[in-house]
Design an enzyme around this catalytic site. Structure first.
Site, mmCIF file in Angstrom:
data_model
loop_
_atom_site.group_PDB
_atom_site.id
_atom_site.type_symbol
_atom_site.label_atom_id
_atom_site.label_comp_id
_atom_site.label_asym_id
_atom_site.label_seq_id
_atom_site.Cartn_x
_atom_site.Cartn_y
_atom_site.Cartn_z
ATOM 1 N N ALA A 11 0.819 -1.226 0.000
ATOM 2 C CA ALA A 11 0.000 0.000 0.000
ATOM 3 C C ALA A 11 0.847 1.268 0.000
ATOM 4 C CB ALA A 11 -0.944 -0.005 1.201
ATOM 5 N N TYR A 14 3.384 3.466 -5.373
ATOM 6 C CA TYR A 14 2.816 4.522 -6.222
ATOM 7 C C TYR A 14 1.462 4.096 -6.821
ATOM 8 C CZ TYR A 14 2.727 7.866 -10.136
ATOM 9 O OH TYR A 14 2.371 8.827 -11.035
ATOM 10 N N LYS A 158 9.437 -10.043 -13.210
ATOM 11 C CA LYS A 158 8.007 -9.901 -13.521
ATOM 12 C C LYS A 158 7.506 -11.094 -14.341
ATOM 13 C CE LYS A 158 5.861 -6.991 -12.201
ATOM 14 N NZ LYS A 158 5.263 -6.885 -10.830
ATOM 15 N N PHE A 218 9.384 3.986 -24.380
ATOM 16 C CA PHE A 218 8.494 3.195 -23.519
ATOM 17 C C PHE A 218 7.048 3.399 -23.953
ATOM 18 C CE2 PHE A 218 10.917 6.591 -21.746
ATOM 19 C CZ PHE A 218 12.002 5.986 -21.125
HETATM 20 P P1 NAP Z 1 6.653 1.343 -6.102
HETATM 21 O O1 NAP Z 1 6.071 2.655 -5.760
HETATM 22 O O2 NAP Z 1 8.127 1.158 -5.942
HETATM 23 O O3 NAP Z 1 5.872 0.211 -5.328
HETATM 24 C C1 NAP Z 1 6.410 -1.029 -5.083
HETATM 25 C C2 NAP Z 1 5.728 -1.585 -3.854
HETATM 26 O O4 NAP Z 1 6.204 -2.915 -3.612
HETATM 27 C C3 NAP Z 1 6.047 -0.760 -2.584
HETATM 28 O O5 NAP Z 1 4.905 -0.706 -1.783
HETATM 29 C C4 NAP Z 1 7.137 -1.588 -1.927
HETATM 30 O O6 NAP Z 1 7.209 -1.408 -0.520
HETATM 31 C C5 NAP Z 1 6.615 -2.976 -2.256
HETATM 32 N N1 NAP Z 1 7.666 -3.972 -2.072
HETATM 33 C C6 NAP Z 1 8.847 -4.072 -2.700
HETATM 34 N N2 NAP Z 1 9.548 -5.102 -2.198
HETATM 35 C C7 NAP Z 1 8.784 -5.647 -1.239
HETATM 36 C C8 NAP Z 1 8.951 -6.724 -0.323
HETATM 37 N N3 NAP Z 1 10.069 -7.459 -0.295
HETATM 38 N N4 NAP Z 1 7.937 -7.017 0.532
HETATM 39 C C9 NAP Z 1 6.799 -6.267 0.544
HETATM 40 N N5 NAP Z 1 6.588 -5.226 -0.257
HETATM 41 C C10 NAP Z 1 7.572 -4.923 -1.141
HETATM 42 O O7 NAP Z 1 6.375 1.010 -7.627
HETATM 43 P P2 NAP Z 1 5.003 0.935 -8.462
HETATM 44 O O8 NAP Z 1 5.290 1.521 -9.778
HETATM 45 O O9 NAP Z 1 3.850 1.419 -7.690
HETATM 46 O O10 NAP Z 1 4.915 -0.627 -8.700
HETATM 47 C C11 NAP Z 1 3.820 -1.392 -8.251
HETATM 48 C C12 NAP Z 1 3.687 -2.615 -9.105
HETATM 49 O O11 NAP Z 1 3.491 -2.236 -10.456
HETATM 50 C C13 NAP Z 1 4.910 -3.535 -9.110
HETATM 51 O O12 NAP Z 1 4.450 -4.860 -9.141
HETATM 52 C C14 NAP Z 1 5.596 -3.183 -10.417
HETATM 53 O O13 NAP Z 1 6.389 -4.239 -10.905
HETATM 54 C C15 NAP Z 1 4.372 -2.934 -11.286
HETATM 55 N N6 NAP Z 1 4.627 -2.145 -12.478
HETATM 56 C C16 NAP Z 1 5.058 -0.848 -12.370
HETATM 57 C C17 NAP Z 1 5.279 -0.121 -13.528
HETATM 58 C C18 NAP Z 1 5.762 1.292 -13.478
HETATM 59 O O14 NAP Z 1 6.123 1.840 -14.534
HETATM 60 N N7 NAP Z 1 5.737 1.958 -12.337
HETATM 61 C C19 NAP Z 1 5.062 -0.704 -14.779
HETATM 62 C C20 NAP Z 1 4.609 -2.013 -14.846
HETATM 63 C C21 NAP Z 1 4.386 -2.722 -13.683
HETATM 64 P P3 NAP Z 1 8.161 -0.283 0.132
HETATM 65 O O15 NAP Z 1 7.389 1.009 0.053
HETATM 66 O O16 NAP Z 1 8.361 -0.752 1.514
HETATM 67 O O17 NAP Z 1 9.420 -0.250 -0.675
#
Ligand code: NAP
Length: 339
Positions: A11, A14, A158, A218
């Site tokens: 939670a 982003y 992923k 991208f």
């Molecule tokens: P983000 O803000 O970095 O969020 C990642 C989340 O995963 C954070 O809440 C982080 O917790 C948590 N996390 C990481 N390692 C963890 C662990 N070992 N145990 C528990 N929680 C963990 O990035 P986001 O962009 O929102 O990404 C969310 C999802 O979208 C991910 O699955 C990512 O692969 C996917 N995604 C993102 C993009 C993009 O462009 N942003 C594109 C495609 C897919 P902490 O706050 O504690 O670090």
């Protein structure tokens, strides 16, 4: 009267922040996980939510503790947590293991709690690597080959996590369903200073962190549209096993720079205009580990076609230009980029 209860993993993230807000606005009770409850106040403050509106449970993808508690009483799960670092880890397993084993932990806890459907955030990283782009762009039938040379650690994490989750649900999941959302590069406004690594594309340009713009590109998508797709896919009937690309226009970083300059004028004064030749980027990569991660992307078009989500779920996306400008405006307003 609540519509039911949804667990949102990660939670603090982003995308998750927008999903949490959308779910609450739509009348769902939400419980979230964070790695450490030390982050709880900051997460709620950034989202403008109280402890009552957003209860949080501590759970790490690398351990069993907390997942059963988090999933208890939930009707649906939005499994969004996964490591998304800027730069390259020393060892690919630093990303693969939490992504894959964490997904299995979440699925097992969800199944035990009687959850109806898990929506898992995968990525175009699980779709568009290791093979030539088909005419019209990659679609949901495409899968990344994690053994290919252009599959770096995050891409592998992923792909392997989504494959593993699908295999587990096929073998053990019924009647629980799995749907994946596969976003492109997610941009858009920020809720606080703890935003995704994906926004580095805009922060680096706005801060003038690079002398010029490398030829990398991208498929861009807005965080608000990605969140909306997660929520729609959660309850739309007949979606078991579905995979939805969430991506808009494919843009080169140079085009992102041009949009920032033309729409923000002086506020984008640090955005570089020089296009960096590929050989210069390759040379810099010898000395800079962050640049090294983009070398395999030089000149590569990975357009992804989101026609399926549009046709099946009526998904709509705002123009990429709007997402880019809103990202920058939001970062400026929050004092998160140099002005
Ligand atoms: P983000 O803000 O970095 O969020 C990642 C989340 O995963 C954070 O809440 C982080 O917790 C948590 N996390 C990481 N390692 C963890 C662990 N070992 N145990 C528990 N929680 C963990 O990035 P986001 O962009 O929102 O990404 C969310 C999802 O979208 C991910 O699955 C990512 O692969 C996917 N995604 C993102 C993009 C993009 O462009 N942003 C594109 C495609 C897919 P902490 O706050 O504690 O670090």
């Amino acid at each position: 009267m609540t519509r039911g209860k949804v667990l949102v993993t990660g939670a603090s993230g982003y995308i998750a922040g927008f999903v949490v807000k959308d779910l609450i606005d739509a009348g769902w009770d939400v419980v979230g996980t964070v790695r450490s409850l030390g982050k709880a106040d900051a997460v709620r403050t950034a989202l403008g939510l109280t402890a009552e509106q957003l209860p949080l449970v501590a759970a790490d993808l690398t351990g069993d503790a907390g997942w059963a508690d988090a999933a208890a009483g939930c009707d649906y799960v939005q499994h969004i947590a996964s490591p998304l670092p800027v730069g390259t880890p020393k060892n690919d397993d630093e990303l693969i293991v939490p992504a894959r084993d964490g997904a299995l932990r979440v699925l097992a806890a969800a199944k035990a709690a009687g959850v109806k459907r898990v929506v898992m955030t995968s990525s175009v990283a699980a779709i568009a690597y290791g093979k030539p782009m088909p005419p019209g762009g990659f679609t949901e039938v495409d899968w990344t080959d994690p053994a290919s040379l252009d599959a770096y650690a995050y891409v592998k994490s992923k792909t392997i996590a989504e494959r593993t989750a699908r295999d587990w649900v096929a073998a053990n999941g019924a009647p629980m369903e799995l749907v994946t959302i596969n976003p492109g590069l997610v941009l858009g406004p920020v809720h606080g200073s703890d935003f995704s690594g994906s926004l580095a594309v805009v922060t680096q340009l706005m801060n003038g962190a690079m002398p010029g713009v490398p030829r990398i590109g991208f498929p861009v998508v807005d965080v608000r549209d990605v969140a909306a797709l997660h929520v729609t896919a959660m309850t739309a009937p007949g979606m078991a096993g579905e995979r939805f690309i969430a991506a808009g226009k494919f843009l080169w970083m140079g085009e992102v720079a041009e949009i920032l300059k033309s729409r923000l004028g002086d506020r984008a004064k640090r955005v570089p205009t020089l296009r960096l030749p590929n050989f210069v980027v390759r040379l810099s990569a010898l000395f800079d580990p962050v640049i090294r991660t983009v070398v395999s992307e030089l000149g590569r078009t990975r357009a992804c076609n989101a026609a399926h989500a549009k046709a099946v779920l009526g998904w709509t996306t705002r123009p990429a230009e709007e997402s880019i400008v809103d990202t920058a405006r939001s970062l400026i307003a929050a004092g998160l980029v140099k002005q």
